[in-house]
Design a protein around this motif. Sequence first.
Motif, PDB file in Angstrom:
ATOM      1  N   SER A 181      -6.072  66.821 -80.367  1.00  0.00           N
ATOM      2  CA  SER A 181      -6.378  68.319 -79.110  1.00  0.00           C
ATOM      3  C   SER A 181      -7.296  68.375 -78.278  1.00  0.00           C
ATOM      4  CB  SER A 181      -4.947  69.645 -79.792  1.00  0.00           C
ATOM      5  OG  SER A 181      -6.140  69.987 -80.699  1.00  0.00           O
ATOM      6  N   VAL A 182      -7.398  68.220 -77.251  1.00  0.00           N
ATOM      7  CA  VAL A 182      -8.120  68.457 -76.435  1.00  0.00           C
ATOM      8  C   VAL A 182      -8.319  69.738 -75.237  1.00  0.00           C
ATOM      9  CG1 VAL A 182      -9.738  67.480 -74.571  1.00  0.00           C
ATOM     10  CG2 VAL A 182      -9.126  66.113 -76.588  1.00  0.00           C
ATOM     11  N   GLU A 183      -8.887  70.320 -75.394  1.00  0.00           N
ATOM     12  CA  GLU A 183      -8.743  71.780 -74.632  1.00  0.00           C
ATOM     13  C   GLU A 183      -9.959  71.593 -73.605  1.00  0.00           C
ATOM     14  OE1 GLU A 183      -9.553  75.102 -76.792  1.00  0.00           O
ATOM     15  OE2 GLU A 183      -7.653  75.143 -78.078  1.00  0.00           O
ATOM     16  N   MET A 184      -9.646  71.807 -72.216  1.00  0.00           N
ATOM     17  CA  MET A 184     -10.227  71.550 -71.021  1.00  0.00           C
ATOM     18  C   MET A 184     -10.330  73.485 -70.592  1.00  0.00           C
ATOM     19  SD  MET A 184      -9.780  68.078 -69.589  1.00  0.00           S
ATOM     20  CE  MET A 184      -7.977  68.617 -69.391  1.00  0.00           C
ATOM     21  N   TYR A 185     -11.879  74.152 -69.941  1.00  0.00           N
ATOM     22  CA  TYR A 185     -11.695  75.388 -69.100  1.00  0.00           C
ATOM     23  C   TYR A 185     -12.110  74.580 -67.872  1.00  0.00           C
ATOM     24  CZ  TYR A 185     -11.292  77.063 -73.787  1.00  0.00           C
ATOM     25  OH  TYR A 185     -10.451  77.407 -75.240  1.00  0.00           O
TER      26      TYR A 185
END
Length: 207
Positions: free
Chosen positions: A48-52
Amino acid sequence: MMNKTFFAPWIKLSYLHLWNEIGRLKQKLITQFADRNTKIISPKNCQSVEMYFNSEKMEKTIGRVAEKTPEVGETVSGLLVKKAFTYQIMALDDLHVLSQLSITNSSQRITIAYTGAFGVLKHRLKQIFESVESLPNEEYEGRAFGVHERLTVKYESEKHISLHWRSYPISDMVSDSVVALVLNIGREIPKVAVESKEATKTEEENN
């Protein structure tokens, strides 16, 4: 064959994802974007990858709210309405004029089992709320009173009372408090009987 990194310098990227762990390309991109705030990520499969993302939002005042230019530090009050990617602040009375939204008042009514004296209930509520007044309407004949002008308590029968109010956060809290008090009185029948006599005696002395 076109260079895979040809497009990148022309776009302001915050994140750049590389799939299948392309090591050489990742190192080259890290070197190329060393002077930028760009994050090069090469996640593994199923990782999983989180981007802000931070973006500026601008609200425009319209209608009555925009008639007066606020001073520095002055608070602007109104309704914040979002349409697509625009935000507008308007007065409540302008909502149906400047938008496709409308205002609806929802009235609520609940009937509660109550076998105690109606005067005792009013006496107990006065101990909690500052404003508990009998309604002047002759139709009720002392069988109804209001609590802070937000809630109406009516005597329905020897076994039931009813609460009436318009949906609003404060009114809902007042109604919850009254319901809790009525249910609590139902568990204190002996004590209520004593208070009923005291409340009746007090009313007779006042009259």
